[in-house]
Structures are given as C-alpha cells and as structure tokens.
Design a protein around this motif. Structure first.
Motif, short mmCIF file in Angstrom:
data_model
loop_
_atom_site.label_atom_id
_atom_site.label_comp_id
_atom_site.label_asym_id
_atom_site.label_seq_id
_atom_site.Cartn_x
_atom_site.Cartn_y
_atom_site.Cartn_z
N UNK A 199 0.84 -1.20 0.00
CA UNK A 199 0.00 0.00 0.00
C UNK A 199 0.88 1.25 0.00
N UNK A 200 1.94 1.23 0.79
CA UNK A 200 2.87 2.37 0.81
C UNK A 200 3.36 2.68 -0.59
N UNK A 201 3.77 1.66 -1.31
CA UNK A 201 4.32 1.88 -2.64
C UNK A 201 3.26 2.46 -3.60
N UNK A 202 2.04 2.01 -3.46
CA UNK A 202 0.95 2.53 -4.30
C UNK A 202 0.66 3.99 -3.96
N UNK A 203 0.53 4.28 -2.67
CA UNK A 203 0.29 5.66 -2.23
C UNK A 203 1.47 6.56 -2.61
N UNK A 204 2.68 6.07 -2.46
CA UNK A 204 3.89 6.85 -2.76
C UNK A 204 3.89 7.23 -4.24
N UNK A 205 3.52 6.32 -5.10
CA UNK A 205 3.54 6.58 -6.53
C UNK A 205 2.39 7.48 -6.96
N UNK A 206 1.17 7.20 -6.48
CA UNK A 206 -0.01 7.87 -7.01
C UNK A 206 -0.63 8.91 -6.08
N UNK A 207 -0.19 8.95 -4.83
CA UNK A 207 -0.76 9.91 -3.89
C UNK A 207 -2.06 9.40 -3.28
N UNK A 208 -2.58 10.20 -2.36
CA UNK A 208 -3.81 9.82 -1.66
C UNK A 208 -5.01 9.84 -2.61
N UNK A 209 -5.17 10.94 -3.33
CA UNK A 209 -6.32 11.07 -4.22
C UNK A 209 -6.22 10.14 -5.42
N UNK A 210 -5.02 9.88 -5.87
CA UNK A 210 -4.82 9.05 -7.06
C UNK A 210 -4.91 7.56 -6.80
#
Length: 194
Positions: free
Chosen positions: A16-27
């Motif tokens: 999840x960290x990697x996904x949030x890191x790449x795309x941000x909270x809204x993305x």
C-alpha cells in the motif's frame, strides 16, 4: 475463537505504501488498493478500517524504513559520513516507486485539501529532521563539525536540500547525482573553524 488472518500485514502495508507513494492519496482508489493487496472489500475494512487508516500506516512504514536506512549507514560510517552518503543513497534506489519523498508529496497534496493526514506527514517530517539534528550533534561532539554551527539549523537546511534533491531526481537523474555530491561536499566544510 476468531480465525487468524491468512496474510502478512507488514507486506500489505508495504504494498500500500508503494501505491500511495507513486499515485498519492487522491490518485489511489479503494479498488486500486483491493487489487494491489488482493483483498475483498470486507477483508480490507476488517484489516485496516479505512483508506485513511491504511495511508497513515503507510506513512509510518515509509518513515521508519528511511530512519532505519540512515541508522544502518550511521552504524557503518559514523554520523557525518552517513549524512554525506545519505543524499546519494536516497536517489539511488531504482526499486522505489518514486524518487520524490512520500512525506513531502503527501503534505503538499493534503495540506491544500485541509486533510488531517497532512499533519501526520508534517509530524513524520519533523521526526526525520530530529534524527538529522541528532546526527549533526553527534558529529559535532566528535569534533567533525565546528562548535559555531547549530545542529538544528543544519538539520533543517539538510532536510530542505534532500527534499529538493528528490524532486530534481524525478526530473533529471544526472543533475540529482551532481547535487547529491554537492550536498556531501558542503558537509565536509562544517569542520572549518572560521
């Protein structure tokens, strides 16, 4: 007796960290998270409660991993050399989902929205700054930094330099490598008494 979950919670937080890191909270949508974590909505909510709760765990994972990497460098090299090596170290990780700092990306995105997770990102940035200040103070106690320098001010500038470096790394790797070397070189001059 409740069943034990058949997943590795730390692994899920890391993904999840990697996904949030790449795309941000809204993305990053709940559907994105469910797909990346291979969880059905009910399991997701049972495990984490909400997207925001998972995002907070991801911010803490990002911060603790960065702190641990700096700690490992410090054990190996000592405080000043660790601070000199760290800029090149953070931009050299090709496996990272982004070069820019997740904490600063989060702060900028969510502060503008008035979202409470911006305060969490700010708190974690302050925690990292405190670790830098502690290392500058240790280096000063060892005689590697002249007494006239304030470790807190050094830490604030160092963190600012790192955040700028990481944005540059998103844009141009060659420039970022040169800037990382400049940051390291600047730290060697801190021992000068004049």
């Amino acid at each position: 007796m409740p069943r034990r979950p058949n997943y590795d919670r730390d692994d899920l937080i890391e993904r999840a960290r990697d996904l949030f890191w790449q795309y941000g909270w809204a993305g990053t949508s709940l559907k994105d998270l469910e797909a990346a974590l291979q969880m059905k909505p009910g399991s997701f909510y049972a495990a984490f409660g909400s997207k925001d709760a998972l995002f907070e765990l991801a911010l803490d994972k990002y911060t603790s991993d960065g702190s641990a990497r700096l700690g490992a460098l410090t054990e190996k090299l000592g405080p000043l050399q660790a601070l000199q090596q760290f800029p090149a170290h953070v931009i050299a990780n090709d496996a990272a989902p982004a070069k820019a700092c997740m904490l600063s990306k989060t702060y900028l995105e969510l502060q503008a929205r008035g979202h409470s997770l911006a305060a969490k990102a700010d708190k974690n940035l302050t925690q990292m700054e405190a670790q830098f200040a502690g290392l500058f103070a240790q280096a000063q106690a060892q005689g590697d930094i002249a007494p006239r320098h304030d470790p807190q001010k050094l830490a604030r500038k160092y963190q600012s330099d790192l955040l700028g470096l990481r944005v540059t790394a998103e844009r141009n790797e060659a420039d970022a490598i040169a800037i990382a070397a400049d940051i390291a070189e600047g730290l060697t001059r801190l021992s000068e008494m004049a």
